[in-house]
Design an enzyme around this catalytic site. Structure first.
Site, PDB file in Angstrom:
ATOM      1  N   PHE A  45      43.218  51.839  37.696  1.00  0.00           N
ATOM      2  CA  PHE A  45      43.547  51.343  37.124  1.00  0.00           C
ATOM      3  C   PHE A  45      43.090  50.381  36.069  1.00  0.00           C
ATOM      4  O   PHE A  45      41.927  50.375  36.300  1.00  0.00           O
ATOM      5  CB  PHE A  45      42.937  49.590  38.483  1.00  0.00           C
ATOM      6  CG  PHE A  45      44.051  48.476  39.020  1.00  0.00           C
ATOM      7  CD1 PHE A  45      45.016  48.219  39.171  1.00  0.00           C
ATOM      8  CD2 PHE A  45      42.898  47.336  37.953  1.00  0.00           C
ATOM      9  CE1 PHE A  45      45.908  47.285  38.801  1.00  0.00           C
ATOM     10  CE2 PHE A  45      43.900  45.815  37.554  1.00  0.00           C
ATOM     11  CZ  PHE A  45      45.164  46.159  38.223  1.00  0.00           C
ATOM     12  N   ASP A  86      36.628  52.177  43.768  1.00  0.00           N
ATOM     13  CA  ASP A  86      37.037  50.765  44.482  1.00  0.00           C
ATOM     14  C   ASP A  86      37.740  50.899  45.382  1.00  0.00           C
ATOM     15  O   ASP A  86      38.709  51.470  45.200  1.00  0.00           O
ATOM     16  CB  ASP A  86      37.967  50.579  42.406  1.00  0.00           C
ATOM     17  CG  ASP A  86      38.556  49.067  42.859  1.00  0.00           C
ATOM     18  OD1 ASP A  86      39.036  48.864  43.682  1.00  0.00           O
ATOM     19  OD2 ASP A  86      38.935  48.714  41.599  1.00  0.00           O
ATOM     20  N   TYR A 123      42.776  39.534  47.967  1.00  0.00           N
ATOM     21  CA  TYR A 123      43.761  38.684  47.738  1.00  0.00           C
ATOM     22  C   TYR A 123      45.177  39.663  48.300  1.00  0.00           C
ATOM     23  O   TYR A 123      46.355  39.537  48.096  1.00  0.00           O
ATOM     24  CB  TYR A 123      44.456  37.805  46.545  1.00  0.00           C
ATOM     25  CG  TYR A 123      44.381  39.087  45.270  1.00  0.00           C
ATOM     26  CD1 TYR A 123      45.460  39.577  44.653  1.00  0.00           C
ATOM     27  CD2 TYR A 123      42.806  38.818  44.316  1.00  0.00           C
ATOM     28  CE1 TYR A 123      45.084  40.725  43.481  1.00  0.00           C
ATOM     29  CE2 TYR A 123      42.945  39.245  43.449  1.00  0.00           C
ATOM     30  CZ  TYR A 123      43.775  40.001  42.908  1.00  0.00           C
ATOM     31  OH  TYR A 123      43.702  40.915  41.552  1.00  0.00           O
ATOM     32  N   LYS A 124      44.881  41.261  48.155  1.00  0.00           N
ATOM     33  CA  LYS A 124      45.833  42.291  48.784  1.00  0.00           C
ATOM     34  C   LYS A 124      46.009  42.455  49.377  1.00  0.00           C
ATOM     35  O   LYS A 124      47.308  41.343  50.941  1.00  0.00           O
ATOM     36  CB  LYS A 124      45.244  43.313  48.088  1.00  0.00           C
ATOM     37  CG  LYS A 124      45.674  43.184  46.419  1.00  0.00           C
ATOM     38  CD  LYS A 124      45.160  44.500  45.198  1.00  0.00           C
ATOM     39  CE  LYS A 124      45.249  44.128  43.916  1.00  0.00           C
ATOM     40  NZ  LYS A 124      44.893  45.311  43.092  1.00  0.00           N
ATOM     41  N   ARG A 127      57.304  49.832  43.430  1.00  0.00           N
ATOM     42  CA  ARG A 127      56.468  50.438  44.401  1.00  0.00           C
ATOM     43  C   ARG A 127      57.027  49.792  45.528  1.00  0.00           C
ATOM     44  O   ARG A 127      56.819  48.247  46.072  1.00  0.00           O
ATOM     45  CB  ARG A 127      55.404  49.711  43.762  1.00  0.00           C
ATOM     46  CG  ARG A 127      53.863  50.996  44.694  1.00  0.00           C
ATOM     47  CD  ARG A 127      52.400  49.942  43.356  1.00  0.00           C
ATOM     48  NE  ARG A 127      52.284  49.274  43.084  1.00  0.00           N
ATOM     49  CZ  ARG A 127      51.619  48.074  43.101  1.00  0.00           C
ATOM     50  NH1 ARG A 127      50.669  49.297  42.872  1.00  0.00           N
ATOM     51  NH2 ARG A 127      51.378  46.931  42.895  1.00  0.00           N
TER      52      ARG A 127
HETATM   53  C1  LIG Z   1      44.173  44.771  41.650  1.00  0.00           C
HETATM   54  C2  LIG Z   1      43.180  44.962  41.474  1.00  0.00           C
HETATM   55  C3  LIG Z   1      42.433  44.878  40.533  1.00  0.00           C
HETATM   56  C4  LIG Z   1      42.008  43.752  39.784  1.00  0.00           C
HETATM   57  O1  LIG Z   1      41.210  43.032  39.357  1.00  0.00           O
HETATM   58  P1  LIG Z   1      41.251  41.524  39.359  1.00  0.00           P
HETATM   59  O2  LIG Z   1      40.176  41.450  38.998  1.00  0.00           O
HETATM   60  O3  LIG Z   1      41.299  40.771  40.801  1.00  0.00           O
HETATM   61  O4  LIG Z   1      42.011  41.233  38.483  1.00  0.00           O
HETATM   62  C5  LIG Z   1      41.234  45.544  40.450  1.00  0.00           C
HETATM   63  N1  LIG Z   1      41.017  47.486  40.024  1.00  0.00           N
HETATM   64  C6  LIG Z   1      42.228  47.460  41.192  1.00  0.00           C
HETATM   65  C7  LIG Z   1      41.868  49.207  41.587  1.00  0.00           C
HETATM   66  C8  LIG Z   1      43.271  46.878  42.200  1.00  0.00           C
HETATM   67  O5  LIG Z   1      44.008  47.258  42.258  1.00  0.00           O
END
Ligand SMILES: *Cc1c(COP(=O)(O)O)cnc(C)c1O
Length: 400
Positions: free
Chosen positions: A120, A197, A222-223, A372
């Protein structure tokens, strides 16, 4: 309703989420989970009875410890983590920074951070910044964007120079499900630490962080934890790095992560245990909604949630093979290697996604050419998947 919904043992949980009684097709629960109906009540009660009535006394009565209380619940329900190792704090990005800095400091003399090119963006950007700040080098692992990091690829990248390996459990684009215990062992055999992560897995794919001997992990709420937009992230640090002769420390040494915040002392000393990962005042309001989802996941059980998730992604792949033979599956075909979403490639997917949103069918678009489909296990029905894919067919035909 399809037969699959009628026979789905978890089908009735969908009614507990706001908005599931409308015709809208929501296939982006891996970016922002739907709210639970219970959350509306929890927010109102909080405003009236806690914040409104207890006022500043709330900190002593419950809010101060909430990062650890909710962290332990995430650990117990979702992560396979014993208490005292998980805390809720800042955004995932900020926790990635704190965790990476803490980890590389535990491996002095080593010169590299290993990260994959398809991780990411925020993970790659933060790793780049930490490397620059600490005088380290990034070693990139090249991966197929329809798959992810394999044992062979990682074994080639790590060595006695590796301080830290940063990987995602479920790849945000392809949904590749990494073999956490095997990859963690490869990093450990090279003497390195691993930071996982879990943003795209927590709440849909169970983990056993303690049994797998993971060093550090972070993840979004939040996911698949339905904490609401901007809900704070969590960080896990294995007990062995919190105790002993050289316990880990992180660079944002604020008062809330200090040994005794209310002593207001002249200098910083880190709190004992996982609380040292905190920096400033905990985001109490942001931790409300996710407590409802944790209670629901606890009620259902993560293994049953994963089984439903596999059922939904299998169904999406089967229906797509029939209805959308002109698309290419850009996710693993084997359920054992796949997380909770499915990506389908087609040269017109960017335009198709915009057209779908106008029809109240909400998937997500990811370069290159990827539609997706995020299938949040407890709020998505099989019928919703079918209606969504039928809409994709109609939109692609209209664009052709
Ligand atoms: C959604 C996501 C993030 C989001 O990071 P934020 O700091 O909340 O914006 C980070 N890493 C991964 C792998 C994600 O899927």
């Amino acid at each position: 309703m399809t037969d699959l919904d009628t026979h789905d043992p978890l089908g009735s949980y969908r009614d507990r989420f706001v908005g599931t009684d409308s015709d809208l097709v929501y296939l982006d629960g891996n970016s922002l989970g739907r709210p639970l109906r219970a959350t509306g009540e929890r927010l109102r009660t909080f405003v009236e009875q806690e914040w409104g009535a207890r006022l500043i006394r709330g900190w002593d009565e419950s809010w101060f410890l909430l990062p650890e209380v909710v962290g332990d619940e995430i650990g117990r329900v979702c992560l396979g983590a014993a208490p005292g190792q998980t805390v809720v704090g800042d955004s995932t990005t900020v926790l990635l920074y704190k965790a990476m800095r803490a980890a590389v400091a535990l491996r002095p003399g080593r010169t590299e951070i290993v990260v994959d090119r398809d991780n990411f963006p925020t993970d790659r950007y933060v790793a780049d910044g930490v490397a620059r700040e600490c005088g380290l080098t990034l070693r990139w692992v090249d991966v197929d964007t329809s798959a992810g990091v394999t044992a062979e690829l990682l074994a080639e990248a790590v060595g006695e120079q590796t301080a830290l390996v940063v990987l995602s459990h479920v790849a945000y684009r392809s949904a590749w499900l990494a073999d956490v215990p095997a990859l963690t062992r490869i990093a450990h055999d090279a003497g390195a630490l691993v930071l996982w992560d879990l943003s795209h897995s927590v709440g849909s794919v169970p983990t056993q962080l303690d049994a797998w001997e993971v060093d550090l992990a972070v993840g979004c709420t939040y996911k698949y934890l339905n904490g609401g937009p901007g809900a704070p992230a969590f960080v896990y640090v294995a007990e062995r790095h919190l105790t002993g002769d050289v316990p880990l420390t992180q660079p944002v040494q604020g008062w809330m992560g200090a040994l005794d915040p209310f002593l207001m002392g002249p200098s910083y000393a880190p709190a004992a245990g996982i609380r040292r990962m905190l920096s400033g005042t905990p985001p109490v309001v942001g931790m409300l909604a996710l407590q409802d989802m944790l209670a629901l996941l606890d009620e259902v059980g993560m293994d049953a949630v994963r089984a439903k998730s596999v059922g939904l992604t299998e169904h999406a792949i089967t229906v797509a093979a029939e209805l959308l033979p002109d698309t290419v599956l850009a996710s693993p075909r084997e359920a054992a290697w796949r997380g909770g979403h499915v990506t389908l490639n087609h040269p017109l997917m960017r335009e198709a996604t915009a057209a779908l949103w106008r029809r109240d069918v909400i998937p997500d678009y990811r370069d290159p050419d990827g539609l997706r489909l995020g299938l949040s296990p407890l709020s998505t029905s099989y019928d919703e998947v079918e209606r969504g894919l039928q809409a994709v067919r109609e939109v692609l035909d209209a664009l052709a």
